[in-house]
Design an enzyme around this catalytic site. Structure first.
Site, PDB file in Angstrom:
ATOM      1  N   SER A 156       0.867  -1.168   0.000  1.00 13.21           N
ATOM      2  CA  SER A 156       0.000   0.000   0.000  1.00 13.21           C
ATOM      3  C   SER A 156       0.905   1.219   0.000  1.00 13.21           C
ATOM      4  CB  SER A 156      -0.932  -0.023   1.219  1.00 13.21           C
ATOM      5  OG  SER A 156      -1.760   1.110   1.254  1.00 13.21           O
ATOM      6  N   TYR A 170      -5.680   7.467  -6.788  1.00 12.12           N
ATOM      7  CA  TYR A 170      -4.579   6.698  -6.201  1.00 12.12           C
ATOM      8  C   TYR A 170      -4.928   6.345  -4.758  1.00 12.12           C
ATOM      9  CZ  TYR A 170       0.194   5.421  -4.817  1.00 12.12           C
ATOM     10  OH  TYR A 170       1.293   4.751  -4.352  1.00 12.12           O
ATOM     11  N   LYS A 174      -5.489   2.582  -2.981  1.00 13.85           N
ATOM     12  CA  LYS A 174      -4.733   2.127  -1.810  1.00 13.85           C
ATOM     13  C   LYS A 174      -5.634   1.923  -0.592  1.00 13.85           C
ATOM     14  CE  LYS A 174      -0.646   1.908  -3.682  1.00 13.85           C
ATOM     15  NZ  LYS A 174      -0.046   0.579  -3.957  1.00 13.85           N
TER      16      LYS A 174
END
Length: 305
Positions: A156, A170, A174
């Site tokens: 991550s 993004y 994650k």
């Protein structure tokens, strides 16, 4: 809740590692490290296997094409790995490292850009992980009959803990990896000894400013230098150029190997780097403060509904 990673994990002497995204950065550093370990076996993968020429030709090293966004490609890679290592094939450690950063003004992001980012970061991680779990949970030591278990590292980021302007998809990818991994980890039967570690590095000297980073077309409404995303870009670029506080990919690789081989229980979450640890702590403390502020609202005036 069902506890996770309850047994100390013991890395076998002949462990088989499968790593995605080995063309550069953390994946390349970890593959290089494992190639130097005589008894460890490595399945190094990349979308373009020609980028893996830095690895030597060796019976313990298998270089494969693997595009995590393609179910067929994932299936083919697992089939090829099983064929290469034969009847004693087992999968001990999987490192889901493939990914790229998508930055820019979220209002300007196209459907295609958003979907491709989530497909790579989240769905790619999910499909490789579940193929690996299917192997790990059935693998028994022929001598003892006990489950060998396994370890899944899902890479991550600090971006999976804290959200900043200009990286919404993004962060979405994650954050999804984090919640999904925790849920799957709690589904595991304890005796299987299948372990999960969500690795949350802060700045790493990778090629994210090269082909590892995609940019959304700028939106004119967010163009001013006073906009939050523009300010963050300035600070990030200054940090990348100076290298201050940035980890070397080799440091991350060494830590992953250490976690796998130290013979202790695996942490579910690992903020990696001083910046990540400090910001994770600050967020947790801020969350507790915010909880107190909304306590009366949350409990309907203290009625405990």
């Amino acid at each position: 809740m069902n506890p996770v990673n309850t047994q100390p994990y013991t890395l076998p002497q002949d462990a088989v590692w499968l790593i995605t995204g080995c063309s550069s950065g953390i994946g390349r550093s970890l593959a290089t490290l494992l190639a130097s370990k005589p008894t460890q076996r490595l399945i190094a993968t990349a979308r373009n296997p020609s980028t893996l020429t830095y690895l030597p030709s060796h019976p313990n090293i298998l270089k494969l094409a693997l595009d995590v966004t393609s179910p067929a490609s994932v299936d083919a890679a697992f089939t090829a790995a099983a064929a290469r290592f034969g009847a004693d094939f087992h999968l001990d450690v999987v490192v889901n490292n493939a990914g790229y950063s998508l930055s820019g003004d979220t209002e300007a992001a196209t459907e295609a850009e958003a979907h491709q980012e989530l497909e790579t970061l989240f769905f790619g991680t999910a499909r490789v992980t579940m193929r690996a779990v299917g192997v790990m949970r059935q693998d028994r030591d022929p001598a003892t009959g006990r489950f060998r278990g396994g370890l899944v590292f899902n890479i991550s980021s600090l971006a999976g803990l804290c959200a900043f302007p200009g990286h919404a998809y993004y962060h979405a990818g994650k954050f999804a990896v984090e919640g999904w991994t925790e849920s799957v980890a709690r589904e595991m039967k304890g005796e299987w000894n299948v372990n999960f570690c969500i690795v949350e590095p802060s700045g790493v000297k990778t090629n994210f400013e090269g082909h590892g980073k995609a940019r959304i077309e700028p939106h004119p409404a967010y163009a001013s230098e006073e906009m939050p995303a523009r300010k963050l870009e300035m600070y990030v670029n200054m940090g990348i150029k100076s290298g201050v506080g940035m980890m070397e990919p080799a440091q991350v690789a060494e830590m992953l190997f250490h976690i796998a081989s130290r013979g202790e229980c695996v942490p579910l979450r690992l903020p990696l780097g001083g910046t990540s640890w400090k910001m994770a702590k600050a967020k947790a403390e801020g969350f507790l403060r915010d909880l107190e502020l909304v306590k009366e609202l949350s409990t309907f005036g203290g009625q405990g509904v």
